[in-house]
Scaffold this motif. Structure first.
Motif, PDB file in Angstrom:
ATOM      1  N   TYR A   1      -2.839 -21.799  37.344  1.00 53.40           N
ATOM      2  CA  TYR A   1      -4.174 -22.361  37.154  1.00 53.40           C
ATOM      3  C   TYR A   1      -4.867 -22.688  38.482  1.00 53.40           C
ATOM      4  O   TYR A   1      -6.098 -22.771  38.534  1.00 53.40           O
ATOM      5  CB  TYR A   1      -4.119 -23.577  36.223  1.00 53.40           C
ATOM      6  CG  TYR A   1      -4.199 -23.139  34.781  1.00 53.40           C
ATOM      7  CD1 TYR A   1      -5.418 -22.984  34.143  1.00 53.40           C
ATOM      8  CD2 TYR A   1      -3.048 -22.809  34.077  1.00 53.40           C
ATOM      9  CE1 TYR A   1      -5.508 -22.542  32.840  1.00 53.40           C
ATOM     10  CE2 TYR A   1      -3.120 -22.362  32.761  1.00 53.40           C
ATOM     11  CZ  TYR A   1      -4.349 -22.235  32.146  1.00 53.40           C
ATOM     12  OH  TYR A   1      -4.427 -21.780  30.858  1.00 53.40           O
TER      13      TYR A   1
ATOM     14  N   VAL B   1       2.973 -23.175  35.829  1.00 55.16           N
ATOM     15  CA  VAL B   1       1.661 -23.452  35.247  1.00 55.16           C
ATOM     16  C   VAL B   1       0.702 -23.961  36.327  1.00 55.16           C
ATOM     17  O   VAL B   1      -0.477 -23.606  36.367  1.00 55.16           O
ATOM     18  CB  VAL B   1       1.775 -24.470  34.100  1.00 55.16           C
ATOM     19  CG1 VAL B   1       0.397 -24.846  33.556  1.00 55.16           C
ATOM     20  CG2 VAL B   1       2.643 -23.905  32.979  1.00 55.16           C
TER      21      VAL B   1
ATOM     22  N   PHE C   1       7.039 -17.940  32.596  1.00 55.71           N
ATOM     23  CA  PHE C   1       7.052 -19.187  31.831  1.00 55.71           C
ATOM     24  C   PHE C   1       8.347 -19.408  31.061  1.00 55.71           C
ATOM     25  O   PHE C   1       8.802 -20.529  30.899  1.00 55.71           O
ATOM     26  CB  PHE C   1       5.889 -19.212  30.827  1.00 55.71           C
ATOM     27  CG  PHE C   1       4.559 -19.494  31.453  1.00 55.71           C
ATOM     28  CD1 PHE C   1       4.415 -19.647  32.822  1.00 55.71           C
ATOM     29  CD2 PHE C   1       3.426 -19.610  30.669  1.00 55.71           C
ATOM     30  CE1 PHE C   1       3.189 -19.893  33.403  1.00 55.71           C
ATOM     31  CE2 PHE C   1       2.183 -19.877  31.225  1.00 55.71           C
ATOM     32  CZ  PHE C   1       2.073 -20.001  32.600  1.00 55.71           C
TER      33      PHE C   1
ATOM     34  N   ALA D   1       0.192 -31.169  35.239  1.00 55.02           N
ATOM     35  CA  ALA D   1       1.553 -30.645  35.278  1.00 55.02           C
ATOM     36  C   ALA D   1       2.460 -31.550  36.106  1.00 55.02           C
ATOM     37  O   ALA D   1       3.627 -31.772  35.757  1.00 55.02           O
ATOM     38  CB  ALA D   1       1.545 -29.229  35.861  1.00 55.02           C
TER      39      ALA D   1
ATOM     40  N   ALA E   1       3.271 -14.837  31.454  1.00 49.37           N
ATOM     41  CA  ALA E   1       4.103 -15.842  30.799  1.00 49.37           C
ATOM     42  C   ALA E   1       5.489 -15.319  30.486  1.00 49.37           C
ATOM     43  O   ALA E   1       6.490 -16.014  30.673  1.00 49.37           O
ATOM     44  CB  ALA E   1       3.418 -16.316  29.520  1.00 49.37           C
TER      45      ALA E   1
ATOM     46  N   LEU F   1       0.705 -20.771  26.278  1.00 52.23           N
ATOM     47  CA  LEU F   1       0.950 -22.180  26.573  1.00 52.23           C
ATOM     48  C   LEU F   1       1.183 -22.980  25.300  1.00 52.23           C
ATOM     49  O   LEU F   1       1.944 -23.942  25.279  1.00 52.23           O
ATOM     50  CB  LEU F   1      -0.237 -22.771  27.339  1.00 52.23           C
ATOM     51  CG  LEU F   1      -0.385 -22.379  28.800  1.00 52.23           C
ATOM     52  CD1 LEU F   1      -1.671 -22.980  29.374  1.00 52.23           C
ATOM     53  CD2 LEU F   1       0.811 -22.830  29.617  1.00 52.23           C
TER      54      LEU F   1
ATOM     55  N   LEU G   1       7.036 -27.097  34.325  1.00 55.48           N
ATOM     56  CA  LEU G   1       5.614 -26.756  34.374  1.00 55.48           C
ATOM     57  C   LEU G   1       5.191 -26.269  35.760  1.00 55.48           C
ATOM     58  O   LEU G   1       3.994 -26.173  36.049  1.00 55.48           O
ATOM     59  CB  LEU G   1       4.779 -27.992  33.998  1.00 55.48           C
ATOM     60  CG  LEU G   1       4.952 -28.498  32.560  1.00 55.48           C
ATOM     61  CD1 LEU G   1       4.312 -29.872  32.400  1.00 55.48           C
ATOM     62  CD2 LEU G   1       4.348 -27.519  31.577  1.00 55.48           C
TER      63      LEU G   1
END
Length: 457
Positions: free
Chosen positions: A184, A180, A168, A103, A164, A39, A177
């Protein structure tokens, strides 16, 4: 469940259950830490910030350890390990769930704040889990047990970069985002599930009084001294601060370093390489478990610390693929450092065990301010040159390890052996069911013979 026990007084079934359940916590913070470093690079792209500003995530995460670890140790002294684990998991889930609105509104400050809450939760879990695993058996193999448990932290830490590299940094996700949020949310769910499991599962409480009694039975009265005079723990905190700061600085800028080596590595592939570095780290942990069965922890830490110094310089000055190779070697030799420093620092603390555990875990706070120093050098000179900062941390760690070897060589090994004899005898009695009458611990010591008073560790 019996109260006031030591790890050596548990039955085999109780030991396996407690060890397995607490070891599952290491996966929890390994996953969170693995995502953090990726991140760091991802947010540089999303928010248009520099390397130094992006390390605010590390500042929040590891600063939480500096702030919250002392409170966690005091909390567990009063309420026990299990309630400390519940508190840690609750904070962990709470911080993760608020990644969603951060986010949604693209608020970098929100991510920093949530990361701080997650760090508070994980610092509480580390005080509980590291300490519990260390005392869950004989002192002789404490470092090996903790290396084994922390190996699962390594398994989780390379899962983060793999996720990621797949989601990502590819396609539209490289500039959004969205993923993300979902990752989470899953992290928060994991924390909730573990919290429920610990609530319904009995966990034997290893108390300060029981640990102190075991030490006194072995003729070891170090814990009768005030905590401020437990110098191996105080200096262990210094070494842990330096080591964690170095480790985090290495990882925080690893993706940037790999892409700047001039050998055609792009960010998606750099993230994959970083996950391979974490795999190397994890393999090193399990190799360390085997080595620690035969080699004294302080001696092995000395060798690994010197190797870290050498390869940190290799990363700084090594050109192209040579520097990348040194990076992989550096991750391997970092592997055993944290758990071995922890076990050396908390060894033979008796009634001070939870307080000492809190202090050593507070050393994780070194990860808050070493990465910004490295980031500043990376911004103004180069990422490669920033690795002189981790080098300084490894030098401090090497001094502590060598000092512990010298200290152990000067002191007799009888007392340490006495504790192990008591632990072994108790384990045998629990296995055979002979709990009605057991040989006195002082008799066990006497049978070792006077010649063992002059043996070194």
């Amino acid at each position: 469940m019996a109260q006031g026990v030591t790890g050596t007084e548990l039955t085999q079934r109780q030991w396996v259950f407690a060890f397995s359940l607490v070891t599952s916590l290491f996966f929890t913070w390994g996953f969170a830490y693995g995502l953090l470093d990726v991140l760091n690079s991802h947010f540089q792209e999303i928010f248009g910030i520099g390397k130094t500003q992006s390390t605010l995530l590390q500042l929040a995460y590891f600063g939480a350890y500096l702030v919250f670890s002392p409170f966690a140790s005091l909390f567990m002294e009063k309420y026990g390990y299990k309630r400390g684990i519940h508190l840690g998991l609750s904070l962990y889930s709470l911080g993760a769930i608020f990644f969603w609105p951060s986010a949604k509104f693209r608020a970098y400050g929100g991510f920093v704040g949530c990361t701080f809450v997650i760090g508070c939760g994980l610092s509480c879990l580390e005080v509980a889990a590291n300490s519990y695993i260390s005392v869950l058996g004989t002192p002789k193999y404490a470092a090996a047990r903790l290396n084994f448990s922390q190996g699962f932290q390594g398994v989780a830490s390379f899962a983060g970069p793999l996720i990621a590299s797949r989601w990502f940094f590819r396609g539209k996700n490289a500039t959004t985002l969205d993923t993300v949020q979902w990752v989470y949310l899953a992290v928060a769910g994991l924390g909730l599930v573990l919290n429920v499991l610990f609530y319904f599962c009995p966990l034997p409480e290893i108390t300060q009084d029981a640990l102190a009694e075991e030490m006194h039975e072995a003729g070891m009265d170090q814990d009768s001294e005030p905590f401020i005079k437990q110098y191996h723990c105080i200096f262990g905190w210094v070494a842990q601060t330096a080591y964690v700061g170095a480790q985090v600085a290495v990882a925080a800028l690893a993706v940037n370093y790999l892409t700047e080596q001039g050998i055609g590595i792009e960010k998606p592939f750099a993230s994959q390489l970083f996950s391979f570095c974490q795999i190397t780290f994890t393999v090193g942990r399990f190799v360390g478990v085997v080595l620690l069965k035969w080699i004294d922890p302080a001696l092995l830490l000395s060798v690994y610390a010197i190797a870290c110094c050498v390869f940190a310089l290799g990363v700084t000055y090594g050109p192209g693929a040579a520097g990348v190779g040194c990076m992989f070697a550096l991750f391997f030799f970092e592997s055993i450092c944290y758990p071995v420093i922890f076990t050396l620092g908390t060894k033979n603390l008796g009634r001070h065990t939870k307080k000492g555990s809190g202090l050593i875990v507070m050393g994780v706070g070194g990860g808050a301010w070493w990465p910004p120093m490295a980031g500043a050098i990376a911004d103004h000179i180069s990422t490669a040159q920033s690795y002189v900062i981790p080098f300084a941390g490894y030098v401090i760690m090497a001094m502590y390890a060598i000092g512990m070897v010298i200290s152990q060589t000067r002191s007799g090994g009888f007392r340490v052996r006495a504790v192990d004899e008591i632990a072994q005898k108790r384990a045998e009695l629990q296995t055979t069911g002979m709990v009605g009458r057991r040989e006195s611990d002082s008799d066990i010591i006497d049978k070792k013979g006077s010649q063992e008073f002059v043996e070194t560790v």
